[in-house]
Design a protein around this motif. Structure first.
Motif, mmCIF file in Angstrom:
data_model
loop_
_atom_site.group_PDB
_atom_site.id
_atom_site.type_symbol
_atom_site.label_atom_id
_atom_site.label_comp_id
_atom_site.label_asym_id
_atom_site.label_seq_id
_atom_site.Cartn_x
_atom_site.Cartn_y
_atom_site.Cartn_z
ATOM 1 N N LEU A 134 0.862 -1.180 0.000
ATOM 2 C CA LEU A 134 0.000 0.000 0.000
ATOM 3 C C LEU A 134 0.893 1.223 0.000
ATOM 4 O O LEU A 134 1.642 1.464 0.961
ATOM 5 N N LEU A 135 0.857 2.002 -1.095
ATOM 6 C CA LEU A 135 1.757 3.124 -1.278
ATOM 7 C C LEU A 135 1.030 4.433 -1.028
ATOM 8 O O LEU A 135 0.110 4.799 -1.772
ATOM 9 N N LYS A 136 1.416 5.110 0.056
ATOM 10 C CA LYS A 136 0.866 6.423 0.414
ATOM 11 C C LYS A 136 -0.664 6.418 0.500
ATOM 12 O O LYS A 136 -1.322 7.419 0.215
ATOM 13 N N GLU A 137 -1.244 5.278 0.902
ATOM 14 C CA GLU A 137 -2.689 5.152 1.050
ATOM 15 C C GLU A 137 -3.440 5.477 -0.240
ATOM 16 O O GLU A 137 -4.633 5.800 -0.213
ATOM 17 N N LEU A 138 -2.748 5.386 -1.382
ATOM 18 C CA LEU A 138 -3.344 5.802 -2.649
ATOM 19 C C LEU A 138 -3.334 4.701 -3.714
ATOM 20 O O LEU A 138 -4.312 4.541 -4.454
ATOM 21 N N VAL A 139 -2.258 3.932 -3.805
ATOM 22 C CA VAL A 139 -2.117 2.891 -4.818
ATOM 23 C C VAL A 139 -1.704 1.587 -4.145
ATOM 24 O O VAL A 139 -0.827 1.587 -3.265
ATOM 25 N N GLN A 140 -2.331 0.497 -4.564
ATOM 26 C CA GLN A 140 -2.026 -0.806 -3.994
ATOM 27 C C GLN A 140 -1.695 -1.805 -5.120
ATOM 28 O O GLN A 140 -2.583 -2.464 -5.656
ATOM 29 N N PRO A 141 -0.410 -1.919 -5.502
ATOM 30 C CA PRO A 141 -0.033 -2.914 -6.503
ATOM 31 C C PRO A 141 0.021 -4.307 -5.878
ATOM 32 O O PRO A 141 0.278 -4.453 -4.675
ATOM 33 N N TYR A 142 -0.170 -5.338 -6.709
ATOM 34 C CA TYR A 142 -0.199 -6.696 -6.167
ATOM 35 C C TYR A 142 0.123 -7.734 -7.235
ATOM 36 O O TYR A 142 0.017 -7.489 -8.439
ATOM 37 N N LEU A 143 0.516 -8.913 -6.762
ATOM 38 C CA LEU A 143 0.640 -10.126 -7.554
ATOM 39 C C LEU A 143 -0.229 -11.185 -6.905
ATOM 40 O O LEU A 143 -0.349 -11.227 -5.664
ATOM 41 N N SER A 144 -0.829 -12.033 -7.725
ATOM 42 C CA SER A 144 -1.751 -13.032 -7.185
ATOM 43 C C SER A 144 -1.696 -14.305 -8.010
ATOM 44 O O SER A 144 -1.361 -14.272 -9.205
ATOM 45 N N THR A 145 -2.001 -15.420 -7.373
ATOM 46 C CA THR A 145 -2.133 -16.688 -8.083
ATOM 47 C C THR A 145 -3.308 -17.460 -7.504
ATOM 48 O O THR A 145 -3.684 -17.251 -6.342
ATOM 49 N N SER A 146 -3.901 -18.327 -8.316
ATOM 50 C CA SER A 146 -5.034 -19.116 -7.837
ATOM 51 C C SER A 146 -4.975 -20.518 -8.429
ATOM 52 O O SER A 146 -4.440 -20.727 -9.517
ATOM 53 N N VAL A 160 -2.407 -16.809 -12.937
ATOM 54 C CA VAL A 160 -1.551 -15.848 -12.249
ATOM 55 C C VAL A 160 -1.949 -14.453 -12.707
ATOM 56 O O VAL A 160 -2.423 -14.267 -13.827
ATOM 57 N N ALA A 161 -1.769 -13.464 -11.822
ATOM 58 C CA ALA A 161 -2.243 -12.114 -12.140
ATOM 59 C C ALA A 161 -1.372 -11.064 -11.484
ATOM 60 O O ALA A 161 -0.688 -11.309 -10.482
ATOM 61 N N GLY A 162 -1.409 -9.883 -12.070
ATOM 62 C CA GLY A 162 -0.786 -8.706 -11.490
ATOM 63 C C GLY A 162 -1.672 -7.504 -11.751
ATOM 64 O O GLY A 162 -2.299 -7.405 -12.811
ATOM 65 N N GLY A 163 -1.755 -6.600 -10.785
ATOM 66 C CA GLY A 163 -2.623 -5.440 -10.973
ATOM 67 C C GLY A 163 -2.362 -4.380 -9.928
ATOM 68 O O GLY A 163 -1.390 -4.449 -9.157
ATOM 69 N N ALA A 164 -3.222 -3.386 -9.908
ATOM 70 C CA ALA A 164 -3.105 -2.306 -8.941
ATOM 71 C C ALA A 164 -4.480 -1.688 -8.718
ATOM 72 O O ALA A 164 -5.295 -1.606 -9.646
ATOM 73 N N GLU A 165 -4.709 -1.256 -7.482
ATOM 74 C CA GLU A 165 -5.936 -0.537 -7.142
ATOM 75 C C GLU A 165 -5.608 0.915 -6.843
ATOM 76 O O GLU A 165 -4.668 1.208 -6.087
ATOM 77 N N LEU A 166 -6.361 1.826 -7.439
ATOM 78 C CA LEU A 166 -6.293 3.243 -7.118
ATOM 79 C C LEU A 166 -7.346 3.524 -6.065
ATOM 80 O O LEU A 166 -8.532 3.257 -6.279
ATOM 81 N N ILE A 167 -6.919 4.066 -4.918
ATOM 82 C CA ILE A 167 -7.805 4.264 -3.774
ATOM 83 C C ILE A 167 -8.117 5.754 -3.637
ATOM 84 O O ILE A 167 -7.212 6.580 -3.451
ATOM 85 N N LEU A 168 -9.379 6.095 -3.742
ATOM 86 C CA LEU A 168 -9.839 7.477 -3.630
ATOM 87 C C LEU A 168 -10.852 7.560 -2.507
ATOM 88 O O LEU A 168 -12.058 7.518 -2.718
ATOM 89 N N GLY A 169 -10.352 7.632 -1.262
ATOM 90 C CA GLY A 169 -11.240 7.609 -0.109
ATOM 91 C C GLY A 169 -11.925 6.261 0.009
ATOM 92 O O GLY A 169 -11.271 5.216 0.053
ATOM 93 N N ASN A 170 -13.248 6.272 0.043
ATOM 94 C CA ASN A 170 -14.013 5.034 0.149
ATOM 95 C C ASN A 170 -14.132 4.299 -1.188
ATOM 96 O O ASN A 170 -14.563 3.149 -1.222
ATOM 97 N N PHE A 171 -13.770 4.973 -2.257
ATOM 98 C CA PHE A 171 -13.945 4.431 -3.599
ATOM 99 C C PHE A 171 -12.640 3.832 -4.096
ATOM 100 O O PHE A 171 -11.551 4.358 -3.827
ATOM 101 N N GLY A 172 -12.716 2.709 -4.825
ATOM 102 C CA GLY A 172 -11.535 2.077 -5.371
ATOM 103 C C GLY A 172 -11.751 1.616 -6.796
ATOM 104 O O GLY A 172 -12.846 1.159 -7.153
ATOM 105 N N VAL A 173 -10.702 1.748 -7.626
ATOM 106 C CA VAL A 173 -10.724 1.300 -9.022
ATOM 107 C C VAL A 173 -9.524 0.393 -9.235
ATOM 108 O O VAL A 173 -8.395 0.772 -8.917
#
Length: 216
Positions: A134-146, A160-173
């Protein structure tokens, strides 16, 4: 034709299509409605390369500090006569500590059936793991496998996957790239999937979420 397409959709739902990775559990007491959409890229006549438009709608709820529960319905498959539901959970096994990422594990139980119930129900169990920062409470990059277990038989299926979430308060993309069955030869598959070295299928999934309550 609808039944055939429904079975194609079912097969890729079962390896995680329509879901971005559940990277960390939602906080205790928080309710998080979420929508995911996208899937493996395929060559479609007249349209070129397009993602299979799979979608899920559901919610997650934090029942403890490091543990949540979730449930989702699978929307796209309904148009092809296949009803789908999954229930699952995510557990934070290791919090983020400096250079060490947060590590989470999770599971989902999928159930699918033809809406006319003529084909009988089908069930799958998916186990996943992810590493994230979690970077500066704003971006959350990740790697995942299932890994997916098919109760009807067959070898476990991996993605296998890689991605990132952009966090804007309560909202996330979230935007995620996923490689489905990276060990499977896709050269002679019925559907002309995007692949890497003629192995598996590559796709993209987007996710939207909004969090009510709990710690942000």
């Amino acid at each position: 034709m609808n039944r055939f397409l429904g079975l194609v959709l079912l097969g890729f739902f079962a390896v995680g299509c329509g879901h971005v990775a559940a990277v960390r559990p939602v906080p205790k007491g928080a309710l998080q409605p979420e929508l995911s959409f996208g899937g493996p890229m395929a060559e479609v006549g007249g349209l070129g390369s397009v993602p299979l438009p799979l979608s899920t709608l559901g919610a997650r709820y934090g029942i403890a500090e490091k543990f949540d529960l979730s449930a989702h319905v699978h929307l796209t498959s309904l148009a092809f006569g296949v009803a789908g539901l999954d229930v699952g959970s995510t557990y934070l096994a290791l919090p983020e500590q400096g250079a060490i990422p947060a590590l989470s594990v999770g599971g989902r139980l999928y159930g699918f059936t033809d809406v006319d119930f003529l084909g009988g129900p089908r069930a799958y169990l998916e186990v996943s793991g992810s590493a994230s920062y979690l970077l500066k409470e704003l971006v959350q990059p990740y790697l995942s496998t299932s890994v997916l277990v098919q109760f009807a038989g067959g070898l476990p299926l991996v993605s296998v996957a890689g991605g990132a979430e952009l966090i804007l308060g309560n909202f996330g993309v979230t935007l995620e790239a996923r490689w489905y069955a990276p060990y499977a030869n896709s050269r002679y598959m019925v559907v002309d999937w995007w692949s890497m070295g003629n192995l598996g299928a590559v796709g993209f999934i987007g996710g939207l979420r909004y969090r009510f309550g709990g710690e942000q």
